[in-house]
Design an enzyme around this catalytic site. Structure first.
Site, PDB file in Angstrom:
ATOM      1  N   ASP A 149       0.847  -1.190   0.000  1.00 26.26           N
ATOM      2  CA  ASP A 149       0.000   0.000   0.000  1.00 26.26           C
ATOM      3  C   ASP A 149       0.890   1.252   0.000  1.00 26.26           C
ATOM      4  OD1 ASP A 149      -3.072   0.846   0.904  1.00 26.26           O
ATOM      5  OD2 ASP A 149      -1.531   2.248   1.610  1.00 26.26           O
ATOM      6  N   GLU A 193      -5.210   1.960  -4.089  1.00 28.16           N
ATOM      7  CA  GLU A 193      -3.747   2.047  -4.218  1.00 28.16           C
ATOM      8  C   GLU A 193      -3.073   0.832  -3.610  1.00 28.16           C
ATOM      9  OE1 GLU A 193      -5.241   2.922  -1.677  1.00 28.16           O
ATOM     10  OE2 GLU A 193      -4.043   3.822  -0.088  1.00 28.16           O
TER      11      GLU A 193
HETATM   12  N1  GTP Z   1      -4.899   8.968  -8.283  1.00 23.24           N
HETATM   13  C1  GTP Z   1      -5.520   7.872  -7.849  1.00 23.24           C
HETATM   14  N2  GTP Z   1      -5.813   7.773  -6.553  1.00 23.24           N
HETATM   15  C2  GTP Z   1      -6.426   6.672  -6.115  1.00 23.24           C
HETATM   16  C3  GTP Z   1      -6.752   5.630  -6.980  1.00 23.24           C
HETATM   17  N3  GTP Z   1      -7.338   4.659  -6.251  1.00 23.24           N
HETATM   18  C4  GTP Z   1      -7.370   5.083  -4.970  1.00 23.24           C
HETATM   19  N4  GTP Z   1      -6.829   6.300  -4.877  1.00 23.24           N
HETATM   20  C5  GTP Z   1      -6.684   7.146  -3.696  1.00 23.24           C
HETATM   21  O1  GTP Z   1      -5.830   6.564  -2.752  1.00 23.24           O
HETATM   22  C6  GTP Z   1      -6.082   7.207  -1.505  1.00 23.24           C
HETATM   23  C7  GTP Z   1      -5.973   6.218  -0.391  1.00 23.24           C
HETATM   24  O2  GTP Z   1      -5.998   6.930   0.775  1.00 23.24           O
HETATM   25  P1  GTP Z   1      -6.119   6.261   2.203  1.00 23.24           P
HETATM   26  O3  GTP Z   1      -6.784   4.928   2.095  1.00 23.24           O
HETATM   27  O4  GTP Z   1      -6.700   7.257   3.141  1.00 23.24           O
HETATM   28  O5  GTP Z   1      -4.663   5.928   2.621  1.00 23.24           O
HETATM   29  P2  GTP Z   1      -3.359   6.789   2.559  1.00 23.24           P
HETATM   30  O6  GTP Z   1      -3.585   8.257   2.385  1.00 23.24           O
HETATM   31  O7  GTP Z   1      -2.484   6.134   1.536  1.00 23.24           O
HETATM   32  O8  GTP Z   1      -2.752   6.580   3.998  1.00 23.24           O
HETATM   33  P3  GTP Z   1      -2.012   5.327   4.538  1.00 23.24           P
HETATM   34  O9  GTP Z   1      -2.410   4.131   3.719  1.00 23.24           O
HETATM   35  O10 GTP Z   1      -2.416   5.191   5.964  1.00 23.24           O
HETATM   36  O11 GTP Z   1      -0.541   5.597   4.425  1.00 23.24           O
HETATM   37  C8  GTP Z   1      -7.469   7.848  -1.591  1.00 23.24           C
HETATM   38  O12 GTP Z   1      -7.326   9.242  -1.611  1.00 23.24           O
HETATM   39  C9  GTP Z   1      -7.975   7.370  -2.949  1.00 23.24           C
HETATM   40  O13 GTP Z   1      -8.761   8.342  -3.600  1.00 23.24           O
HETATM   41  C10 GTP Z   1      -6.436   5.786  -8.361  1.00 23.24           C
HETATM   42  O14 GTP Z   1      -6.694   4.927  -9.210  1.00 23.24           O
HETATM   43  N5  GTP Z   1      -5.813   6.916  -8.748  1.00 23.24           N
END
Ligand code: GTP
Length: 297
Positions: A149, A193
């Protein structure tokens, strides 16, 4: 392998060609021997022989041969263009079949991969996990999984925008693909992600080495993330699980434990790897309670 269907027209033209050739040879032989000298000039052309009522002056067998060769010639003249039409249609059908096969292969690939990252999607991962779990149980080999992640990815998106976020995801997927280079290894997008690396025939030590390689490669790639509280570049947290599968056990436990390892890695400060303490043998009766097992850093 494709076998070309034999054209009925080509059989027919071969047959008529043979009849024609035999008749012409017969005509020539009779002419040379002077058996019917007054009609010799007519033999090379059976149709002309018929027009001049050759049957009146020739022995009945020869007249029949001339008639047959005339019919054969006429049919050949009619059939040849049809034969060419058939052949070109057949070639077009073969081309079409190849085009459809290629299109089908493309669709199968699309259905199995993630459109943004170009790696396998979650459904494909589930499919392969099922197969590899069974294979590992059969061969009594360990099966390992990394759950990966991106750290603070929400902050990355908020700081640099969603498009830059997509580029970052592609960069991480690229690193995973490069790191997991064995033919049996599989990199997939698990969702958002989160990505996974499935590694057949790999012990927990091998899986840990792979996780460390990923951290190192990301540090080397140094995808800029100056707003990150973890490092100046994009980092990931990784949960590792590794098992000796048993055929009828629930394979989802492999994912659960990697997920728990990931949770631990996040809790312990991110940009690190966490795993369960021991390589475990999963027996079917253990299934229901395994979800509560907490991986340790
Ligand atoms: N640009 C983009 N962002 C994505 C995609 N899929 C998921 N996300 C973003 O990934 C982010 C995941 O955030 P969180 O689950 O809060 O986790 P984080 O900010 O990585 O924090 P931690 O995992 O605790 O380090 C969210 O803002 C989603 O919108 C994608 O296909 N493209």
């Amino acid at each position: 392998m494709h076998t070309k269907p034999k054209s009925p027209l080509s059989s027919w033209t071969s047959l008529t060609g043979c009849v024609l050739a035999v008749t012409l040879l017969l005509d020539a032989a009779l002419s040379l021997n002077g058996l019917v000298p007054e009609q010799a000039a007519l033999f090379p052309n059976a149709v002309a022989a018929l027009e001049s009522r050759a049957s009146d002056v020739l022995p009945p067998g020869i007249a029949l041969a001339g008639f047959v060769s005339g019919i054969a010639l006429a049919l050949t003249v009619i059939m040849l263009p049809m034969h060419h039409v058939y052949r070109s249609r057949e070639a077009r059908l073969l081309q079409e079949r190849e085009r459809l096969a290629a299109q089908n292969a493309r669709l199968v690939h699309q259905a199995a991969s993630d459109g943004l990252l170009g790696i396998a999607n979650r459904r494909e991962f589930e499919r392969v996990l099922k197969l590899e779990w069974r294979r590992a149980a059969r061969e009594r080999q360990p099966l390992s999984l990394l759950m990966i992640d991106i750290d603070c990815f929400k902050l990355f998106n908020d700081t640099y925008g969603h498009q830059a976020g997509d580029t970052c995801l592609r960069g991480v997927a690229d690193v995973l693909r490069t790191a997991a280079a064995r033919p049996g290894d599989m990199v997939a997008r698990y969702g958002g992600e989160e990505m996974v690396v499935l590694m057949p025939h790999t012990s927990v030590e091998g899986a840990m080495r792979m996780a460390e390689r990923i951290h190192a490669m990301l540090a080397e790639r140094a995808l800029s993330f100056s707003a990150s509280p973890v490092a100046q570049h994009v980092t990931v947290s990784i949960g590792v699980s590794s098992m000796l599968p048993v055929r009828n056990a629930n394979r989802s436990v492999l994912v659960q434990q990697a997920d728990e390892g990931l949770y631990t890695a996040k809790e312990s400060g991110r940009n690190r790897t966490a795993t369960m303490p021991n390589l475990r043998l999963i027996a079917p009766e253990e299934e229901p309670s395994l979800g509560s097992h907490r991986a340790q850093a």
